[in-house]
Scaffold this motif. Sequence first.
Motif, mmCIF file in Angstrom:
data_model
loop_
_atom_site.group_PDB
_atom_site.id
_atom_site.type_symbol
_atom_site.label_atom_id
_atom_site.label_comp_id
_atom_site.label_asym_id
_atom_site.label_seq_id
_atom_site.Cartn_x
_atom_site.Cartn_y
_atom_site.Cartn_z
ATOM 1 N N ASN A 2 0.413 -1.434 0.195
ATOM 2 C CA ASN A 2 -0.440 0.046 0.034
ATOM 3 C C ASN A 2 0.668 1.104 0.237
ATOM 4 O OD1 ASN A 2 -2.495 -2.065 0.527
ATOM 5 N ND2 ASN A 2 -1.962 -1.671 2.846
ATOM 6 N N ILE A 3 0.860 2.466 -1.373
ATOM 7 C CA ILE A 3 1.728 3.268 -1.554
ATOM 8 C C ILE A 3 0.728 4.541 -1.524
ATOM 9 C CG2 ILE A 3 3.147 3.844 -2.672
ATOM 10 C CD1 ILE A 3 3.728 1.187 -3.301
ATOM 11 N N ILE A 4 1.478 4.628 -0.229
ATOM 12 C CA ILE A 4 0.482 6.496 -0.773
ATOM 13 C C ILE A 4 1.646 7.467 -1.103
ATOM 14 C CG2 ILE A 4 0.292 8.506 0.503
ATOM 15 C CD1 ILE A 4 -1.088 7.592 2.156
ATOM 16 N N LEU A 5 1.464 8.748 -2.548
ATOM 17 C CA LEU A 5 1.986 9.380 -3.217
ATOM 18 C C LEU A 5 2.145 10.437 -2.629
ATOM 19 C CD1 LEU A 5 2.173 6.919 -5.774
ATOM 20 C CD2 LEU A 5 4.494 8.120 -6.448
ATOM 21 N N ALA A 6 2.742 12.101 -2.246
ATOM 22 C CA ALA A 6 2.428 13.108 -1.833
ATOM 23 C C ALA A 6 2.510 13.651 -3.273
ATOM 24 C CB ALA A 6 2.233 12.863 -0.425
ATOM 25 N N SER A 7 2.689 14.891 -3.533
ATOM 26 C CA SER A 7 2.834 15.950 -4.188
ATOM 27 C C SER A 7 2.346 16.996 -4.772
ATOM 28 C CB SER A 7 3.590 14.895 -5.095
ATOM 29 O OG SER A 7 3.798 16.201 -6.710
ATOM 30 N N SER A 8 3.252 18.488 -4.859
ATOM 31 C CA SER A 8 2.016 19.631 -5.019
ATOM 32 C C SER A 8 2.389 19.298 -6.493
ATOM 33 C CB SER A 8 3.726 20.823 -4.446
ATOM 34 O OG SER A 8 4.647 20.182 -4.260
ATOM 35 N N GLU A 9 2.256 18.535 -7.191
ATOM 36 C CA GLU A 9 1.985 18.289 -8.731
ATOM 37 C C GLU A 9 2.111 16.890 -9.081
ATOM 38 O OE1 GLU A 9 4.326 20.686 -11.704
ATOM 39 O OE2 GLU A 9 5.027 21.440 -10.637
ATOM 40 N N VAL A 10 0.697 17.053 -10.335
ATOM 41 C CA VAL A 10 0.814 15.914 -10.666
ATOM 42 C C VAL A 10 -0.012 15.866 -12.211
ATOM 43 C CG1 VAL A 10 -0.706 13.461 -10.395
ATOM 44 C CG2 VAL A 10 0.621 14.795 -8.363
ATOM 45 N N HIS A 11 0.688 15.429 -13.000
ATOM 46 C CA HIS A 11 0.507 15.797 -14.066
ATOM 47 C C HIS A 11 -0.743 14.321 -14.140
ATOM 48 C CE1 HIS A 11 -0.029 16.164 -19.181
ATOM 49 N NE2 HIS A 11 -0.352 14.824 -19.356
ATOM 50 N N PRO A 12 -2.305 15.161 -15.036
ATOM 51 C CA PRO A 12 -2.735 15.536 -15.916
ATOM 52 C C PRO A 12 -2.978 16.901 -14.926
ATOM 53 C CG PRO A 12 -4.422 14.096 -16.335
ATOM 54 C CD PRO A 12 -3.421 12.814 -14.881
ATOM 55 N N TYR A 13 -3.554 16.801 -13.927
ATOM 56 C CA TYR A 13 -4.058 17.751 -12.820
ATOM 57 C C TYR A 13 -3.705 19.205 -12.825
ATOM 58 C CZ TYR A 13 -5.994 13.098 -12.329
ATOM 59 O OH TYR A 13 -5.893 11.825 -12.833
ATOM 60 N N SER A 14 -2.215 18.323 -12.472
ATOM 61 C CA SER A 14 -1.704 20.481 -12.019
ATOM 62 C C SER A 14 -0.253 19.945 -11.984
ATOM 63 C CB SER A 14 -1.384 20.471 -10.455
ATOM 64 O OG SER A 14 -0.985 19.719 -9.636
ATOM 65 N N LYS A 15 0.733 21.306 -13.472
ATOM 66 C CA LYS A 15 2.258 20.687 -13.900
ATOM 67 C C LYS A 15 2.567 21.784 -14.293
ATOM 68 C CE LYS A 15 4.098 19.167 -17.920
ATOM 69 N NZ LYS A 15 4.850 18.071 -18.556
ATOM 70 N N THR A 16 4.258 22.149 -13.553
ATOM 71 C CA THR A 16 4.767 23.245 -14.018
ATOM 72 C C THR A 16 6.332 22.241 -14.596
ATOM 73 O OG1 THR A 16 5.788 23.145 -12.137
ATOM 74 C CG2 THR A 16 3.879 24.248 -12.355
ATOM 75 N N GLY A 17 6.390 21.276 -13.898
ATOM 76 C CA GLY A 17 7.656 20.841 -14.877
ATOM 77 C C GLY A 17 7.665 19.239 -14.547
ATOM 78 N N GLY A 18 8.191 19.162 -15.007
ATOM 79 C CA GLY A 18 8.884 17.201 -14.703
ATOM 80 C C GLY A 18 8.590 16.302 -13.717
ATOM 81 N N LEU A 19 8.471 17.290 -12.116
ATOM 82 C CA LEU A 19 7.885 16.796 -11.494
ATOM 83 C C LEU A 19 6.451 15.834 -11.478
ATOM 84 C CD1 LEU A 19 7.084 16.230 -7.963
ATOM 85 C CD2 LEU A 19 6.784 18.516 -8.044
ATOM 86 N N ALA A 20 5.735 16.728 -11.937
ATOM 87 C CA ALA A 20 4.469 16.702 -11.957
ATOM 88 C C ALA A 20 4.351 15.092 -13.582
ATOM 89 C CB ALA A 20 3.425 17.343 -12.729
ATOM 90 N N ASP A 21 5.004 15.030 -14.358
ATOM 91 C CA ASP A 21 5.361 14.226 -15.396
ATOM 92 C C ASP A 21 5.381 12.455 -14.323
ATOM 93 O OD1 ASP A 21 4.920 15.121 -17.467
ATOM 94 O OD2 ASP A 21 6.541 16.259 -17.554
#
Length: 486
Positions: A2-21
Motif C-alpha cells: 500500500n503506497i501513498i505518493l504525496a506531491s504538490s503537482e501531478v500530471h494531468p491535474y497540475s503541472k509546472t515541470g517534470g515533477l508532475a510528469d
Amino acid sequence: MNIILASSEVHPYSKTGGLADMVGAISKTLAERGHDVSVVTPLYRGVLRRYPRTRPYGLRFDIELGDSIERAEVFSLELNHNSRILFVAHDGFFDRNGLYQDAEQGTDYPDNAQRYLFFSKCVVEICGKLPNKPDVVHLHDWQTGFVPLFLMAKYAGNNRPGTVMTIHNLAYQGNFAPDTMPFLNLPYRFFNPEGIEFYGNISFLKTGLVYADLITTVSPTYAREITTPEFGCSLDGVLRKRRQSLTGILNGVDYSEWNTTHNPVLPQAFNFKNLQGKKQAKLKMQRELGMAESANTPVFGNIGRLAYQKGIDILLRVLPDFLEQDFQFVCLGAGSHEIEKALTELKTRFPRQIGILFGFYPDMAHLIEAGCDFYIMPSRYEPCGLNQMFSLRYGTIPIVHAVGGLEDSVVDYRESLVRANGIKFRAYSAETLAVAIREALELYGSPYLMRYFQRNAMTADFSWHAAAAEYEKVYVRCIELLKSGT
Ligand code: ADP
C-alpha cells in the motif's frame, strides 16, 4: 504494497515541470503492477471542473497551523479499483491562479511555507485514516519535506509507514525564515544544524533529507553529482552523510502519451522505418510558428523553463553565427523576462528562421518534438530531464551537456558508435556547445548516418516499468529497515 505518493503537482491535474510528469506516471505504473496507490495532492483551481468525476471522499479534519485551526476536506478521483487521486481542498490556500506564484505578478506567494506545511500535515492525517494502512509514503521535493518528521512526531517508535524522499531538483529547497517555526507546532529543539536548520533558516528539503528513511533522486549520475560541492547546492554534506541511503533512478517516459504513432496532435503518424510524417510535422510547426516552410533546412529546438539552469544564455551567444546560414531555431518556454526579450530580439533579426512561443502549451511541445531535427539541452545541471527522452522517441537527435540524466539517457558516438543516438559536450561553454552544433550539422549532411542515429534514438526504451521495479526495491528496503528498527 500500500503506497501513498504525496506531491504538490501531478500530471494531468497540475503541472509546472517534470515533477508532475514523474508522479503521474510512476503512480500509474505502480498501480498497473498491482500495488494499492493513493496520490495525495492539493485541489488547485479548476480541477473539479476539468475532472467532474471527482467526489467528496467523506473525510474532513482540522489541522493545527500555528495558532489557527485550518479545515481540510478530501476529494477523490477513483482511477481504478486499486488507485486514486486524493485532493486536499482548502480554498484559502489552493484556489488561486497559480501553483506557487501569482500568475499575474510572477512572484512567489508569501505564504508558501504555511500552504505546504498545511498540505504536509494533511498527508500525515490521511495516512492514518485510509482503509488500507500505508506501508510506504513516497514524498516529492521540498513541498512535502516535513512529512517524515511529522510522521515521526505522531507515531511512537517504528509503528509508522516508511518514508522515501525523492529529490527532483536540489536547487529548489524551500528555505524560509525562522519565524516559520510556530507553524510547525513542534518543539524548538528541532531548529538545529542536525535537524531542520539551514544557514539560519528552516529548510523544508533538508528536513526531508535528514528525516526520511531513504532518499532517491531522478538519475544515477545526479545521485553522484549532488554529493559534491559543485552540484550539491550546499546540501552536499547532508547528502554525503546519507550516501548509503541515497539511490538514483532514471525517470521514464509515458509512451502512451509521448509517441509518434497514436498522437492526435501530429499531422501524420511516423516510425523509424518511415519518417514521412516527421517531415509533415516539421512543415506544420514552421507554418504555425511563422517560419519559412522548408523541409530541408535543419531545425534545432528547445522547450522548457527559461531559467539559468537550462543554459539558454549560452545558446543565445552561439545562435547568431549559425543563423547566418540555412538554419532554424524553435523555442517554447516561459520564465525569465530577460531571456524572453533576448529571444524576441533574435526573432526580429531573423524573422523567418526563428519560431518562438512564450507560455505553457503541451500540444505545441509534441509538435516541436516531432518537427525538429535536433533538440538542444545545454543545461548547466539536469537532475533527469525528460525532453531529451521525448526527443529520442520522436527521432529528434538530442545535443546535450553531459550531466545528470542527460549523461544517463543519451549515447554519444564517442561512447558507442553502435548505439549512438545523440551528441554530448562535456566542458561547459558557448564554444563547446558551438562545436556540438557543428557536429550536428555534419550529421545532418550525411543522411545515412542521420537515419542510423534516428533509428537508435527511436528504438531506445525508457518505459516506466524499469523505474517502477527500482522504486519497489527501495520501498521493500524501507519496510525492512523499519522492521529491523534501524
Ligand atoms: P523541469 O526542470 O522543468 O522539470 P523536465 O525536462 O524534467 O524539466 O520536464 C519539463 C516538462 O515540462 C516536460 O514534460 C516538458 O515538455 C514540459 N514543458 C516545459 N515547458 C513547457 C512549455 N512552455 N509548454 C509545454 N510544456 C512544457
